[in-house]
Motif scaffolding. Structure first.
Motif, PDB file in Angstrom:
ATOM      1  N   LEU A 219       0.792  -1.148  -0.037  1.00  0.00           N
ATOM      2  CA  LEU A 219       0.128   0.043  -0.068  1.00  0.00           C
ATOM      3  C   LEU A 219       0.970   1.233   0.019  1.00  0.00           C
ATOM      4  O   LEU A 219       1.600   1.470   1.050  1.00  0.00           O
ATOM      5  CB  LEU A 219      -0.986  -0.052   1.095  1.00  0.00           C
ATOM      6  CG  LEU A 219      -2.035   1.056   1.331  1.00  0.00           C
ATOM      7  CD1 LEU A 219      -2.862   1.065   0.162  1.00  0.00           C
ATOM      8  CD2 LEU A 219      -2.682   0.959   2.587  1.00  0.00           C
ATOM      9  N   ASP A 220       0.631   2.022  -1.210  1.00  0.00           N
ATOM     10  CA  ASP A 220       1.506   3.374  -1.284  1.00  0.00           C
ATOM     11  C   ASP A 220       0.527   4.458  -1.166  1.00  0.00           C
ATOM     12  O   ASP A 220      -0.577   4.288  -1.946  1.00  0.00           O
ATOM     13  CB  ASP A 220       2.117   3.457  -2.361  1.00  0.00           C
ATOM     14  CG  ASP A 220       2.985   4.580  -2.761  1.00  0.00           C
ATOM     15  OD1 ASP A 220       2.459   5.762  -2.290  1.00  0.00           O
ATOM     16  OD2 ASP A 220       4.149   4.637  -3.280  1.00  0.00           O
ATOM     17  N   LEU A 221       0.325   5.138   0.147  1.00  0.00           N
ATOM     18  CA  LEU A 221      -0.608   6.178   0.404  1.00  0.00           C
ATOM     19  C   LEU A 221      -0.919   7.184  -0.832  1.00  0.00           C
ATOM     20  O   LEU A 221      -2.167   7.585  -1.258  1.00  0.00           O
ATOM     21  CB  LEU A 221      -0.414   6.611   1.554  1.00  0.00           C
ATOM     22  CG  LEU A 221      -0.753   5.728   3.029  1.00  0.00           C
ATOM     23  CD1 LEU A 221      -0.425   6.559   4.095  1.00  0.00           C
ATOM     24  CD2 LEU A 221      -1.907   5.211   3.047  1.00  0.00           C
ATOM     25  N   ALA A 222       0.436   7.882  -1.285  1.00  0.00           N
ATOM     26  CA  ALA A 222       0.276   8.472  -2.373  1.00  0.00           C
ATOM     27  C   ALA A 222      -0.405   8.134  -3.552  1.00  0.00           C
ATOM     28  O   ALA A 222      -1.350   8.916  -3.895  1.00  0.00           O
ATOM     29  CB  ALA A 222       1.731   9.287  -2.603  1.00  0.00           C
ATOM     30  N   ASN A 223      -0.050   7.051  -4.126  1.00  0.00           N
ATOM     31  CA  ASN A 223      -0.629   6.282  -5.209  1.00  0.00           C
ATOM     32  C   ASN A 223      -2.020   5.930  -4.975  1.00  0.00           C
ATOM     33  O   ASN A 223      -2.952   5.957  -5.819  1.00  0.00           O
ATOM     34  CB  ASN A 223       0.425   5.110  -5.562  1.00  0.00           C
ATOM     35  CG  ASN A 223       1.794   5.623  -6.300  1.00  0.00           C
ATOM     36  OD1 ASN A 223       1.714   6.797  -6.600  1.00  0.00           O
ATOM     37  ND2 ASN A 223       2.558   4.656  -6.581  1.00  0.00           N
ATOM     38  N   TYR A 224      -2.262   5.254  -3.796  1.00  0.00           N
ATOM     39  CA  TYR A 224      -3.671   4.799  -3.443  1.00  0.00           C
ATOM     40  C   TYR A 224      -4.663   6.157  -3.359  1.00  0.00           C
ATOM     41  O   TYR A 224      -5.927   6.046  -4.110  1.00  0.00           O
ATOM     42  CB  TYR A 224      -3.626   4.492  -1.996  1.00  0.00           C
ATOM     43  CG  TYR A 224      -4.520   3.440  -1.450  1.00  0.00           C
ATOM     44  CD1 TYR A 224      -4.635   2.166  -2.128  1.00  0.00           C
ATOM     45  CD2 TYR A 224      -5.687   3.837  -0.747  1.00  0.00           C
ATOM     46  CE1 TYR A 224      -5.742   1.270  -1.868  1.00  0.00           C
ATOM     47  CE2 TYR A 224      -6.737   3.017  -0.410  1.00  0.00           C
ATOM     48  CZ  TYR A 224      -6.551   1.615  -0.876  1.00  0.00           C
ATOM     49  OH  TYR A 224      -7.471   0.701  -0.788  1.00  0.00           O
ATOM     50  N   ALA A 225      -4.110   7.403  -3.063  1.00  0.00           N
ATOM     51  CA  ALA A 225      -4.860   8.437  -2.747  1.00  0.00           C
ATOM     52  C   ALA A 225      -5.446   9.018  -4.424  1.00  0.00           C
ATOM     53  O   ALA A 225      -6.388   9.181  -4.617  1.00  0.00           O
ATOM     54  CB  ALA A 225      -4.529   9.777  -1.957  1.00  0.00           C
ATOM     55  N   LEU A 226      -4.254   9.142  -5.318  1.00  0.00           N
ATOM     56  CA  LEU A 226      -4.386   9.492  -6.277  1.00  0.00           C
ATOM     57  C   LEU A 226      -5.361   8.678  -7.271  1.00  0.00           C
ATOM     58  O   LEU A 226      -5.965   9.022  -8.100  1.00  0.00           O
ATOM     59  CB  LEU A 226      -3.043   9.768  -7.306  1.00  0.00           C
ATOM     60  CG  LEU A 226      -2.968  10.203  -8.712  1.00  0.00           C
ATOM     61  CD1 LEU A 226      -3.770  11.559  -8.543  1.00  0.00           C
ATOM     62  CD2 LEU A 226      -1.544  10.365  -9.203  1.00  0.00           C
ATOM     63  N   GLY A 227      -5.174   7.274  -7.115  1.00  0.00           N
ATOM     64  CA  GLY A 227      -6.098   6.228  -7.646  1.00  0.00           C
ATOM     65  C   GLY A 227      -7.598   6.517  -7.317  1.00  0.00           C
ATOM     66  O   GLY A 227      -8.296   6.172  -8.221  1.00  0.00           O
ATOM     67  N   ALA A 228      -7.673   6.664  -6.115  1.00  0.00           N
ATOM     68  CA  ALA A 228      -8.957   6.877  -5.596  1.00  0.00           C
ATOM     69  C   ALA A 228      -9.699   8.179  -6.345  1.00  0.00           C
ATOM     70  O   ALA A 228     -10.827   8.095  -6.778  1.00  0.00           O
ATOM     71  CB  ALA A 228      -8.934   6.998  -3.948  1.00  0.00           C
ATOM     72  N   VAL A 229      -8.717   9.280  -6.564  1.00  0.00           N
ATOM     73  CA  VAL A 229      -9.459  10.389  -6.996  1.00  0.00           C
ATOM     74  C   VAL A 229      -9.594  10.182  -8.578  1.00  0.00           C
ATOM     75  O   VAL A 229     -10.802  10.602  -9.187  1.00  0.00           O
ATOM     76  CB  VAL A 229      -8.253  11.695  -7.018  1.00  0.00           C
ATOM     77  CG1 VAL A 229      -8.565  12.680  -7.854  1.00  0.00           C
ATOM     78  CG2 VAL A 229      -8.249  11.988  -5.718  1.00  0.00           C
ATOM     79  N   LEU A 230      -8.846   9.253  -9.276  1.00  0.00           N
ATOM     80  CA  LEU A 230      -9.035   9.082 -10.470  1.00  0.00           C
ATOM     81  C   LEU A 230     -10.306   8.204 -10.981  1.00  0.00           C
ATOM     82  O   LEU A 230     -10.803   8.404 -11.762  1.00  0.00           O
ATOM     83  CB  LEU A 230      -7.796   8.598 -11.311  1.00  0.00           C
ATOM     84  CG  LEU A 230      -6.599   9.419 -11.572  1.00  0.00           C
ATOM     85  CD1 LEU A 230      -5.530   8.731 -11.659  1.00  0.00           C
ATOM     86  CD2 LEU A 230      -6.957  10.360 -12.617  1.00  0.00           C
ATOM     87  N   ALA A 231     -10.538   7.301  -9.822  1.00  0.00           N
ATOM     88  CA  ALA A 231     -11.391   6.447  -9.970  1.00  0.00           C
ATOM     89  C   ALA A 231     -12.759   7.179  -9.730  1.00  0.00           C
ATOM     90  O   ALA A 231     -13.941   6.966 -10.568  1.00  0.00           O
ATOM     91  CB  ALA A 231     -11.673   5.293  -9.017  1.00  0.00           C
ATOM     92  N   VAL A 232     -12.906   8.031  -8.787  1.00  0.00           N
ATOM     93  CA  VAL A 232     -13.999   9.052  -8.616  1.00  0.00           C
ATOM     94  C   VAL A 232     -14.420   9.590  -9.878  1.00  0.00           C
ATOM     95  O   VAL A 232     -15.635   9.956 -10.338  1.00  0.00           O
ATOM     96  CB  VAL A 232     -13.867  10.010  -7.482  1.00  0.00           C
ATOM     97  CG1 VAL A 232     -15.012  11.053  -7.459  1.00  0.00           C
ATOM     98  CG2 VAL A 232     -13.775   9.176  -5.944  1.00  0.00           C
ATOM     99  N   PHE A 233     -13.359  10.254 -10.602  1.00  0.00           N
ATOM    100  CA  PHE A 233     -13.746  11.047 -11.794  1.00  0.00           C
ATOM    101  C   PHE A 233     -14.119  10.132 -12.894  1.00  0.00           C
ATOM    102  O   PHE A 233     -14.992  10.350 -13.610  1.00  0.00           O
ATOM    103  CB  PHE A 233     -12.279  11.476 -12.331  1.00  0.00           C
ATOM    104  CG  PHE A 233     -12.589  12.851 -13.287  1.00  0.00           C
ATOM    105  CD1 PHE A 233     -13.017  14.109 -12.937  1.00  0.00           C
ATOM    106  CD2 PHE A 233     -12.089  12.317 -14.648  1.00  0.00           C
ATOM    107  CE1 PHE A 233     -13.016  14.875 -14.118  1.00  0.00           C
ATOM    108  CE2 PHE A 233     -12.104  13.368 -15.494  1.00  0.00           C
ATOM    109  CZ  PHE A 233     -12.533  14.640 -15.537  1.00  0.00           C
ATOM    110  N   GLY A 234     -13.640   8.715 -12.764  1.00  0.00           N
ATOM    111  CA  GLY A 234     -14.113   7.969 -13.766  1.00  0.00           C
ATOM    112  C   GLY A 234     -15.481   7.718 -13.543  1.00  0.00           C
ATOM    113  O   GLY A 234     -16.575   7.447 -14.395  1.00  0.00           O
ATOM    114  N   VAL A 235     -16.078   7.616 -12.364  1.00  0.00           N
ATOM    115  CA  VAL A 235     -17.401   7.587 -11.813  1.00  0.00           C
ATOM    116  C   VAL A 235     -18.260   8.477 -12.488  1.00  0.00           C
ATOM    117  O   VAL A 235     -19.538   8.686 -13.074  1.00  0.00           O
ATOM    118  CB  VAL A 235     -17.826   7.501 -10.539  1.00  0.00           C
ATOM    119  CG1 VAL A 235     -19.294   7.423 -10.095  1.00  0.00           C
ATOM    120  CG2 VAL A 235     -17.337   5.959  -9.726  1.00  0.00           C
ATOM    121  N   ALA A 236     -17.698   9.929 -12.410  1.00  0.00           N
ATOM    122  CA  ALA A 236     -18.494  11.000 -12.911  1.00  0.00           C
ATOM    123  C   ALA A 236     -18.678  11.035 -14.328  1.00  0.00           C
ATOM    124  O   ALA A 236     -19.749  11.073 -14.983  1.00  0.00           O
ATOM    125  CB  ALA A 236     -17.629  12.256 -12.523  1.00  0.00           C
TER     126      ALA A 236
END
Length: 324
Positions: free
Chosen positions: A153-170
């Protein structure tokens, strides 16, 4: 109803393939995977467009503009966000975030399309949405715990991945709503023709993106071997496979479902994509699902069955619902 549901099921089965492409080709940049997938989709659409040229000629300039918007947001941008999120945060987190699409789309469409489709009563719609949401959470809980325990678990990559996934949901909340708008406004048009039109509209976008990535790769001095990367045969084969199955056949089946079912209901059926992605990931890993995953899958299936049989399939007219 059941024909529409069957089309949504087939769309989910083939769309699940897009979640494993970044896992099969981890050394390939997400942007390249997105441009290559839709370049393949566009090339596949060329002969299909020639065969369907009579129907395509009936599309107006406004129709092609809509197809271009749908291709950009729902195809290129969405998949770039999804592939990047999977490569940054691993499979589980993007899957659980993207997996909220059935709930998000149903909530958005139940008000947005009420005048056209009627409104599905919340007391009937709510239980199925809650079951689907609970199932998604359980399906991914064990996966997230495994990722944490493994020390990957890399917190920085994990957070960025979450943001991109949310944008994908949008992106993919906007896409089915606008796509359904067009299909319901044109009941005389063939959903196959509209799927092919989106493929043709995607082609110039993918060509520009692929060429731009190639130029950027050369200018930055990257060692990545263009145009097809280090595993050319696997890359080209995978891109054409998901270009045909996930992009054209998936879009065709989704169009057929969208033309037959209320948007609030068909949005929930995207859960088939989550189930398919999970099944393919477990098969690739060679492991059986644990108890939590099985319970989660059961809740997902129960939510879909509730939506199909719980009476919510008969939307009430906007005026009736407003006085209820």
């Amino acid at each position: 109803m059941w024909i529409g549901t069957l089309f949504a099921l087939v769309a989910g089965l083939v769309w699940g393939l897009v979640f494993i492409a970044p896992v099969l080709l981890p050394e390939y940049p997400a942007a390249l995977l997105s441009f290559a997938r839709y370049l393949a989709f566009g090339l596949i659409a060329l002969p299909l467009g020639w065969l369907d040229r009579t129907n395509l000629r009936q599309l107006t300039a406004a129709d092609w503009k809509d197809a271009l918007k749908l291709a950009l947001v729902g195809n290129v941008v969405y998949y770039c966000c999804l592939a990047s999120a999977i490569q940054l945060a691993g499979g589980p987190l993007p899957t659980v975030i993207i997996g909220t699409l059935p709930v998000v789309i149903a909530l958005c469409s139940n008000r947005r399309n009420a005048r056209r489709d009627g409104r599905l009563p919340w007391q009937r719609l709510g239980p199925s949405l809650l079951l689907i949401l609970a199932g998604i959470g359980l399906v991914n809980r064990a996966e997230l715990a495994l990722l944490t325990e493994s020390g990957q678990l890399d917190l920085a990559n994990y957070a960025l991945g979450a943001v991109l996934a949310v944008f994908g949901v949008a992106c993919w909340t906007w896409y089915p709503l606008r796509n359904a708008d067009w299909l319901r406004a044109h009941p005389d048009r063939n959903p196959r023709t509209w799927a092919t039109a989106q493929g043709l509209a995607t082609l110039p976008l993918a060509l520009i993106g692929y060429a731009g990535f190639w130029l950027w790769n050369a200018a930055s001095g990257s060692a990545f071997a263009m145009p097809f990367g280090p595993r050319a045969q696997a890359f080209v084969g995978t891109m054409f496979a998901i270009g045909l199955l996930a992009s054209w056949i998936g879009t065709l089946c989704w169009n057929e479902a969208s033309q037959r079912l209320p948007t609030a209901l068909v949005g929930q059926l995207i859960v088939f994509e989550t189930l398919a992605a999970l099944a393919y990931a477990l098969m690739l890993r060679g492991t059986a699902p644990d108890r939590g995953t099985l319970v989660g899958v059961g809740l997902l299936v129960a939510g879909v069955l509730w939506a199909l049989q719980g009476g919510g399939l008969r939307p009430e007219p906007e005026g009736v619902q407003g006085h209820a």
